[in-house]
Design a protein around this motif. Structure first.
Motif, mmCIF file in Angstrom:
data_model
loop_
_atom_site.group_PDB
_atom_site.id
_atom_site.type_symbol
_atom_site.label_atom_id
_atom_site.label_comp_id
_atom_site.label_asym_id
_atom_site.label_seq_id
_atom_site.Cartn_x
_atom_site.Cartn_y
_atom_site.Cartn_z
ATOM 1 N N ALA A 92 18.612 -29.136 -29.260
ATOM 2 C CA ALA A 92 17.711 -29.831 -28.201
ATOM 3 C C ALA A 92 17.078 -31.113 -28.682
ATOM 4 O O ALA A 92 17.194 -32.153 -27.901
ATOM 5 C CB ALA A 92 16.641 -28.961 -27.751
ATOM 6 N N ASN A 143 14.939 -26.431 -16.016
ATOM 7 C CA ASN A 143 15.221 -27.014 -17.161
ATOM 8 C C ASN A 143 13.881 -27.145 -17.962
ATOM 9 O O ASN A 143 13.823 -27.252 -19.169
ATOM 10 C CB ASN A 143 15.270 -28.673 -16.512
ATOM 11 C CG ASN A 143 16.856 -28.825 -16.853
ATOM 12 O OD1 ASN A 143 17.562 -29.079 -17.479
ATOM 13 N ND2 ASN A 143 17.426 -28.717 -15.473
ATOM 14 N N ASP A 146 14.046 -24.113 -20.209
ATOM 15 C CA ASP A 146 15.093 -24.218 -21.113
ATOM 16 C C ASP A 146 14.446 -25.222 -22.328
ATOM 17 O O ASP A 146 14.550 -24.948 -23.486
ATOM 18 C CB ASP A 146 16.208 -24.836 -20.712
ATOM 19 C CG ASP A 146 17.296 -25.128 -21.642
ATOM 20 O OD1 ASP A 146 17.359 -23.986 -22.375
ATOM 21 O OD2 ASP A 146 18.000 -25.975 -21.580
ATOM 22 N N ARG A 147 13.643 -26.314 -21.966
ATOM 23 C CA ARG A 147 13.159 -27.013 -23.031
ATOM 24 C C ARG A 147 11.779 -26.179 -23.752
ATOM 25 O O ARG A 147 11.721 -26.615 -25.027
ATOM 26 C CB ARG A 147 12.433 -28.286 -22.187
ATOM 27 C CG ARG A 147 13.565 -29.264 -21.884
ATOM 28 C CD ARG A 147 14.335 -29.679 -23.231
ATOM 29 N NE ARG A 147 15.209 -30.763 -22.580
ATOM 30 C CZ ARG A 147 16.558 -30.406 -22.701
ATOM 31 N NH1 ARG A 147 16.857 -28.958 -23.236
ATOM 32 N NH2 ARG A 147 17.659 -30.933 -22.131
ATOM 33 N N ARG A 175 11.460 -35.578 -26.234
ATOM 34 C CA ARG A 175 12.597 -34.610 -25.848
ATOM 35 C C ARG A 175 12.227 -33.625 -24.828
ATOM 36 O O ARG A 175 12.967 -33.475 -23.842
ATOM 37 C CB ARG A 175 13.311 -33.784 -27.000
ATOM 38 C CG ARG A 175 14.303 -32.999 -26.591
ATOM 39 C CD ARG A 175 15.658 -33.681 -26.171
ATOM 40 N NE ARG A 175 16.736 -33.097 -25.622
ATOM 41 C CZ ARG A 175 17.366 -33.182 -24.815
ATOM 42 N NH1 ARG A 175 17.026 -34.143 -23.909
ATOM 43 N NH2 ARG A 175 18.346 -32.421 -24.415
ATOM 44 N N ILE A 176 10.890 -33.408 -24.707
ATOM 45 C CA ILE A 176 10.482 -32.189 -23.961
ATOM 46 C C ILE A 176 9.352 -32.590 -22.867
ATOM 47 O O ILE A 176 9.405 -31.851 -21.755
ATOM 48 C CB ILE A 176 9.982 -30.998 -24.793
ATOM 49 C CG1 ILE A 176 8.680 -31.262 -25.333
ATOM 50 C CG2 ILE A 176 10.971 -30.677 -25.804
ATOM 51 C CD1 ILE A 176 7.974 -30.104 -26.074
ATOM 52 N N GLN A 179 10.710 -33.474 -18.840
ATOM 53 C CA GLN A 179 11.241 -32.012 -18.037
ATOM 54 C C GLN A 179 10.334 -31.223 -18.040
ATOM 55 O O GLN A 179 10.361 -30.556 -17.062
ATOM 56 C CB GLN A 179 12.621 -31.587 -18.702
ATOM 57 C CG GLN A 179 13.504 -32.602 -18.459
ATOM 58 C CD GLN A 179 14.963 -32.256 -19.494
ATOM 59 O OE1 GLN A 179 14.931 -32.114 -20.340
ATOM 60 N NE2 GLN A 179 16.152 -32.048 -18.535
ATOM 61 N N ILE A 180 9.325 -30.798 -19.167
ATOM 62 C CA ILE A 180 8.514 -29.688 -18.768
ATOM 63 C C ILE A 180 7.467 -30.292 -17.758
ATOM 64 O O ILE A 180 7.106 -29.262 -16.975
ATOM 65 C CB ILE A 180 8.046 -29.067 -20.487
ATOM 66 C CG1 ILE A 180 8.860 -28.653 -21.171
ATOM 67 C CG2 ILE A 180 6.857 -28.290 -19.924
ATOM 68 C CD1 ILE A 180 8.595 -28.469 -22.493
ATOM 69 N N TRP A 188 2.988 -27.481 -19.404
ATOM 70 C CA TRP A 188 3.144 -28.757 -20.200
ATOM 71 C C TRP A 188 1.568 -28.782 -20.524
ATOM 72 O O TRP A 188 1.640 -29.211 -21.735
ATOM 73 C CB TRP A 188 3.638 -30.011 -19.282
ATOM 74 C CG TRP A 188 3.215 -31.152 -20.158
ATOM 75 C CD1 TRP A 188 2.592 -32.314 -20.091
ATOM 76 C CD2 TRP A 188 3.724 -31.200 -21.575
ATOM 77 N NE1 TRP A 188 2.398 -33.184 -21.250
ATOM 78 C CE2 TRP A 188 3.653 -32.598 -22.210
ATOM 79 C CE3 TRP A 188 4.909 -30.573 -22.485
ATOM 80 C CZ2 TRP A 188 3.694 -33.127 -23.365
ATOM 81 C CZ3 TRP A 188 5.036 -31.154 -23.734
ATOM 82 C CH2 TRP A 188 4.414 -32.248 -24.052
#
Length: 206
Positions: A92, A143, A146-147, A175-176, A179-180, A188
């Protein structure tokens, strides 16, 4: 709605194609990822990752950013990594080359879902594409789940894959975070605090 169980042998070819698909999907158990299951000295595979995401989504559903159809979220999570049967897993936190990898994965899922009867193949492909586009409440929540899962495993196992692959705190955030936060702001908020503590403990690889 017709009772297919009572409609005779005409549906046996469809059942055979579903069995062929399930046998192909079994190969996902052989696709290894970069993070280890807790307490085990091996890397997790993509099949067990998908199962864990489905369970996480089910239990986190009240914290989605918007109301979601949790059965739809789970369907997406069960098929979102099927293309890795052909392409393998990409960590990821890898940066660059995502467009090419996603095109390869689309080719893969079309082949694999194509083993199914046409209507069912179209249904699963639509779920995969919805996840990839991320433009519905369900796909945004899927998503986010998934993250977050690789992060939760790393937080619990001393930063194993972050250390092994030289992944920095800043790289994880890039990266995360978006989306989170889009799929579950409260999730988050929790993860951000945990990452701050992990940084102080030296759990990152760079």
């Amino acid at each position: 709605m017709p009772n297919l169980a009572e409609s005779g042998a005409s549906h046996l070819p469809e059942i055979a194609s579903i069995v062929a698909f399930i046998r192909e999907a079994d190969k996902l158990k052989a696709v290894t990822r970069k993070v280890k299951p807790l307490g085990l000295d091996r890397y997790e595979n993509s099949a067990e990752h998908s199962w864990q995401l489905a369970l996480l989504a089910l239990t986190l559903r009240d914290y989605a950013a918007e109301p979601v159809r949790i059965d739809h979220v789970i369907r997406m999570l069960l098929v979102h990594d099927v293309g890795e049967i052909d392409t393998g897993d990409t960590m990821a936190f890898v940066e660059g080359g995502w467009a090419e990898r996603k095109q390869d994965e689309l080719t893969a899922v079309r082949r694999i879902f194509g083993l199914l009867p046409e209507e069912r193949a179209g249904e699963l492909l639509a779920l995969w594409q919805e996840f990839e586009h991320g433009d519905t409440p369900e796909s945004r929540f899927a998503n986010a789940v998934d993250r977050v899962m690789p992060v939760l495993l790393n937080l619990a196992n001393g930063g194993q894959s972050w250390k092994e692959n030289g992944i920095s705190y800043e790289r994880v955030l890039r990266r995360i975070e978006a989306q989170i936060a889009a799929g579950s702001p409260l999730l988050w908020e929790y993860v951000r605090g945990e990452l701050t503590r992990a940084r102080a403990l030296g759990l990152f690889g760079a």
